[in-house]
Design a protein around this motif. Sequence first.
Motif, PDB file in Angstrom:
ATOM      1  N   VAL A 126       0.868  -1.171   0.000  1.00 18.30           N
ATOM      2  CA  VAL A 126       0.000   0.000   0.000  1.00 18.30           C
ATOM      3  C   VAL A 126       0.910   1.227   0.000  1.00 18.30           C
ATOM      4  N   PHE A 127       0.682   2.133  -0.936  1.00 20.04           N
ATOM      5  CA  PHE A 127       1.516   3.323  -1.055  1.00 20.04           C
ATOM      6  C   PHE A 127       1.015   4.425  -0.126  1.00 20.04           C
ATOM      7  N   TRP A 128       1.957   5.052   0.581  1.00 19.84           N
ATOM      8  CA  TRP A 128       1.668   6.214   1.419  1.00 19.84           C
ATOM      9  C   TRP A 128       2.513   7.384   0.923  1.00 19.84           C
ATOM     10  N   SER A 129       1.948   8.578   0.939  1.00 23.32           N
ATOM     11  CA  SER A 129       2.749   9.754   0.585  1.00 23.32           C
ATOM     12  C   SER A 129       2.134  11.008   1.177  1.00 23.32           C
ATOM     13  N   SER A 130       2.890  12.089   1.103  1.00 17.89           N
ATOM     14  CA  SER A 130       2.433  13.374   1.620  1.00 17.89           C
ATOM     15  C   SER A 130       1.399  13.984   0.679  1.00 17.89           C
ATOM     16  N   LYS A 131       0.739  15.038   1.141  1.00 13.70           N
ATOM     17  CA  LYS A 131      -0.281  15.685   0.311  1.00 13.70           C
ATOM     18  C   LYS A 131       0.335  16.353  -0.915  1.00 13.70           C
ATOM     19  N   GLU A 132       1.607  16.804  -0.801  1.00 15.47           N
ATOM     20  CA  GLU A 132       2.271  17.417  -1.953  1.00 15.47           C
ATOM     21  C   GLU A 132       2.480  16.400  -3.070  1.00 15.47           C
ATOM     22  N   ILE A 133       2.960  15.217  -2.702  1.00 17.05           N
ATOM     23  CA  ILE A 133       3.177  14.171  -3.700  1.00 17.05           C
ATOM     24  C   ILE A 133       1.846  13.693  -4.263  1.00 17.05           C
ATOM     25  N   SER A 134       0.853  13.576  -3.407  1.00 17.13           N
ATOM     26  CA  SER A 134      -0.478  13.151  -3.854  1.00 17.13           C
ATOM     27  C   SER A 134      -1.030  14.111  -4.902  1.00 17.13           C
ATOM     28  N   ALA A 135      -0.836  15.404  -4.659  1.00 13.80           N
ATOM     29  CA  ALA A 135      -1.308  16.410  -5.612  1.00 13.80           C
ATOM     30  C   ALA A 135      -0.565  16.295  -6.938  1.00 13.80           C
ATOM     31  N   GLU A 136       0.733  16.035  -6.866  1.00 14.73           N
ATOM     32  CA  GLU A 136       1.534  15.898  -8.088  1.00 14.73           C
ATOM     33  C   GLU A 136       1.097  14.681  -8.898  1.00 14.73           C
ATOM     34  N   ILE A 137       0.829  13.574  -8.208  1.00 17.28           N
ATOM     35  CA  ILE A 137       0.360  12.360  -8.889  1.00 17.28           C
ATOM     36  C   ILE A 137      -0.976  12.620  -9.575  1.00 17.28           C
ATOM     37  N   ALA A 138      -1.861  13.322  -8.879  1.00 16.04           N
ATOM     38  CA  ALA A 138      -3.184  13.620  -9.435  1.00 16.04           C
ATOM     39  C   ALA A 138      -3.081  14.523 -10.663  1.00 16.04           C
ATOM     40  N   ILE A 139      -2.192  15.507 -10.606  1.00 23.90           N
ATOM     41  CA  ILE A 139      -2.028  16.441 -11.731  1.00 23.90           C
ATOM     42  C   ILE A 139      -1.489  15.720 -12.961  1.00 23.90           C
ATOM     43  N   ILE A 140      -0.460  14.906 -12.775  1.00 26.76           N
ATOM     44  CA  ILE A 140       0.155  14.196 -13.898  1.00 26.76           C
ATOM     45  C   ILE A 140      -0.827  13.224 -14.546  1.00 26.76           C
ATOM     46  N   ASN A 141      -1.681  12.606 -13.725  1.00 30.96           N
ATOM     47  CA  ASN A 141      -2.643  11.633 -14.249  1.00 30.96           C
ATOM     48  C   ASN A 141      -3.986  12.259 -14.618  1.00 30.96           C
ATOM     49  N   ASP A 142      -4.137  13.562 -14.321  1.00 36.84           N
ATOM     50  CA  ASP A 142      -5.381  14.275 -14.611  1.00 36.84           C
ATOM     51  C   ASP A 142      -6.579  13.577 -13.952  1.00 36.84           C
ATOM     52  N   ILE A 143      -6.442  13.348 -12.650  1.00 38.97           N
ATOM     53  CA  ILE A 143      -7.502  12.685 -11.889  1.00 38.97           C
ATOM     54  C   ILE A 143      -7.765  13.462 -10.604  1.00 38.97           C
ATOM     55  N   LYS A 144      -8.832  13.079  -9.922  1.00 43.63           N
ATOM     56  CA  LYS A 144      -9.107  13.650  -8.611  1.00 43.63           C
ATOM     57  C   LYS A 144      -8.226  12.970  -7.572  1.00 43.63           C
ATOM     58  N   LEU A 145      -7.923  13.702  -6.516  1.00 47.45           N
ATOM     59  CA  LEU A 145      -7.008  13.209  -5.490  1.00 47.45           C
ATOM     60  C   LEU A 145      -7.465  11.877  -4.904  1.00 47.45           C
ATOM     61  N   ASN A 146      -8.752  11.734  -4.679  1.00 45.69           N
ATOM     62  CA  ASN A 146      -9.281  10.530  -4.036  1.00 45.69           C
ATOM     63  C   ASN A 146      -9.360   9.325  -4.969  1.00 45.69           C
ATOM     64  N   ASP A 147      -9.080   9.533  -6.253  1.00 44.45           N
ATOM     65  CA  ASP A 147      -9.175   8.435  -7.227  1.00 44.45           C
ATOM     66  C   ASP A 147      -7.835   7.746  -7.473  1.00 44.45           C
ATOM     67  N   THR A 148      -6.802   8.144  -6.745  1.00 42.77           N
ATOM     68  CA  THR A 148      -5.455   7.622  -6.985  1.00 42.77           C
ATOM     69  C   THR A 148      -5.342   6.139  -6.642  1.00 42.77           C
ATOM     70  N   THR A 149      -4.735   5.382  -7.556  1.00 41.64           N
ATOM     71  CA  THR A 149      -4.456   3.960  -7.337  1.00 41.64           C
ATOM     72  C   THR A 149      -2.990   3.697  -7.672  1.00 41.64           C
ATOM     73  N   SER A 150      -2.583   2.450  -7.542  1.00 40.87           N
ATOM     74  CA  SER A 150      -1.193   2.099  -7.830  1.00 40.87           C
ATOM     75  C   SER A 150      -0.827   2.366  -9.293  1.00 40.87           C
ATOM     76  N   LYS A 151      -1.785   2.232 -10.202  1.00 44.00           N
ATOM     77  CA  LYS A 151      -1.507   2.502 -11.618  1.00 44.00           C
ATOM     78  C   LYS A 151      -1.115   3.963 -11.823  1.00 44.00           C
ATOM     79  N   HIS A 152      -1.779   4.856 -11.112  1.00 43.26           N
ATOM     80  CA  HIS A 152      -1.441   6.276 -11.221  1.00 43.26           C
ATOM     81  C   HIS A 152      -0.074   6.556 -10.604  1.00 43.26           C
ATOM     82  N   VAL A 153       0.243   5.841  -9.535  1.00 41.75           N
ATOM     83  CA  VAL A 153       1.565   5.976  -8.918  1.00 41.75           C
ATOM     84  C   VAL A 153       2.645   5.536  -9.903  1.00 41.75           C
ATOM     85  N   LEU A 154       2.406   4.448 -10.613  1.00 41.01           N
ATOM     86  CA  LEU A 154       3.384   3.939 -11.578  1.00 41.01           C
ATOM     87  C   LEU A 154       3.577   4.905 -12.745  1.00 41.01           C
TER      88      LEU A 154
END
Length: 298
Positions: free
Chosen positions: A205-233
């Motif tokens: 299970v991936f854990w990260s700070s809110k800054e990293i979470s926001a960056e992942i969401a921006i790059i994947n063009d998704i909402k913060l709560n929709d993040t999964t391992s595929k978006h992390v990859l």
Amino acid sequence: MKEKLTGNAHTLAGEGRTKGFSGTDDRNDTMSESVIPERLPFQKGINGKMLHILSRKINNTYISIMDIFSTKDVLNKVCVYVKKNKHCFVLIDADAIITEMNNFNVSQYLINKIDTRFRGIVYFSDEDNKIMVILRDGKSLPLSTCHINNKELFVYLDQIHTRGTDLKLPLTANRIVTLEKTMSKDKLMQAVMHLRDLDFKQSIVFWSSKEISAEIAIINDIKLNDTTSKHVLTWITYNTIRKNENNLYPVTKEKLKYVIKTRALKYQKKIEIPIDSLIIAYVNENLDSIEKLYGISP
């Protein structure tokens, strides 16, 4: 000292084919001239296999730690998660999010807070780098002399030991992996591959700070709560590409220096001119000196 003898990866590797070992091949483009990347037949396709394993549904969970006030706050969140998730046996701090305490203090804090199903915390000694276990009574002993069932031990690995550590874990072990801001694919793979049965019932299970979470969401063009391992990859792959791009210029510059020097030496030997003639090819200004980068203070 105005002049100094220097070398780089290319001069150290020397001429001809160089043999070595690398856990990943993400850095092939930035390796030395003489290093020829090859894979054994059974290793072909391993990168795709690992990405497939990490994107499985069992690894989909992603947790954004929105508020981090201190190291103890993070450890408290870990203890809460571990109590709710009976298969969680490991904390991999790949992000070095735990900074205010050494390994012993972290394990000491965890043993007093973590779910009672655990009889000990496994950690790396700060003094001699040995794998130790701290028990409920506060005593520490080497893991090699501890006969407690691994299902009753919780493992804490700090950032330094996310690579090269191989511990026997329960078949259904779930592991918390913290994400670093600039984490690349090779570093992530080294951190998660301690789970030898990750392609079976073990999970992460991936854990990260809110800054990293926001960056992942921006790059994947998704909402913060929709993040999964595929978006992390996807984010990890983006970081890897960006890192390699940033390294290409300095590496190419060093490669060019190496080629010029080796050809100059061959030419000097061939026509038997004085060795001093190589000074043009071998002496160059250090453009990366502190003075060049930051200027000279008055």
